[in-house]
Design a protein around this motif. Structure first.
Motif: not given
Length: 240
Positions: A203-207
């Motif tokens: 999720x943080x990578x996508x963010x």
């Protein structure tokens, strides 16, 4: 190995061979010095900010968030333009953005080691050695880790999204490894924690992925402050 086996290896497509190199880049056996750094965890433990597995879980997530916001833009930019001019520009920019001496030294130590290893190991990319040799004599080039990682990923043909995901992965791996050696969590608990956090890491990578360097920022200044105190610890196991 017989002659037929040797011939079959020599005719493997370049893309397949490069994939083995890409996997090796993420292997913990690659001597880039990542395990000498705790990303501020050791200082956080001594400051009583981390004292149990749940504290560790939150700490790792915050480190990944901060890594994504501050460093992924440098990985992304170096990966899409893996050339000396872009790498040098990113290196100088990141050197100016890192706000404490501990994190700056950790970044340059890991980046220098990665560039040295990559130039020696990945002989199928000869420009890595020439770029390193040409940059060693320049005082303005510090070999910061994130731009070097993006540069190597780009030259190894890694997809830009995979490169950014890989950077988050090795950060998570190294922080949790440090926690094991600092006795915050055992080996089995560390493996379980890494698996549990993987969805948050994604999720943080996508963010934060695919952002320009102009958007790079710190999301957790407390982590930066605590890491900056590492040099004042009376006794310490890690370099940062």
């Amino acid at each position: 190995m017989d002659e037929n086996d040797s011939n079959s290896m020599s005719i493997l497509p370049t893309g397949t061979l490069l994939q083995w190199s890409q996997w090796q880049l993420l292997d913990s056996i690659l001597p880039t010095g990542g395990f000498a750094h705790s990303f501020g965890l050791e200082a956080s433990i001594q400051a009583r900010l981390v004292s149990c597995p749940e504290d560790l879980r939150q700490y790792v997530i915050q480190v990944l968030d901060n890594t994504g916001s501050l460093l992924l833009p440098f990985v992304y930019s170096a990966c899409i333009e893996p050339d000396p001019q872009t790498w040098h520009r990113l290196d100088k920019t990141l050197n100016a953005m890192l706000t404490n001496d501990v994190s700056r030294k950790a970044s340059t130590a890991q980046g220098s080691a990665l560039m040295r290893v990559a130039a020696s190991v990945f002989h199928e990319i000869p420009c890595l050695k020439s770029m390193r040799d040409a940059s060693l004599g320049k005082e303005s080039i510090r070999f910061h880790h994130a731009p070097v990682f993006g540069l190597v990923c780009g030259l190894l043909g890694m997809n830009v999204e995979e490169s950014q995901r890989a950077y988050i992965f090795i950060t998570m791996r190294d922080v949790i490894s440090a926690a094991t050696r600092l006795n915050v969590v055992g080996p089995l608990g560390a493996a379980t924690l890494q698996h549990q956090i993987s969805s948050v890491a994604e999720e943080l990578t996508q963010k934060w992925m695919n952002r320009s360097v102009n958007e790079a920022c710190q999301t957790n200044p407390l982590l930066d402050t605590v890491q900056g105190c590492h040099g004042y610890l009376f006794s310490r196991l890690f370099c940062s």
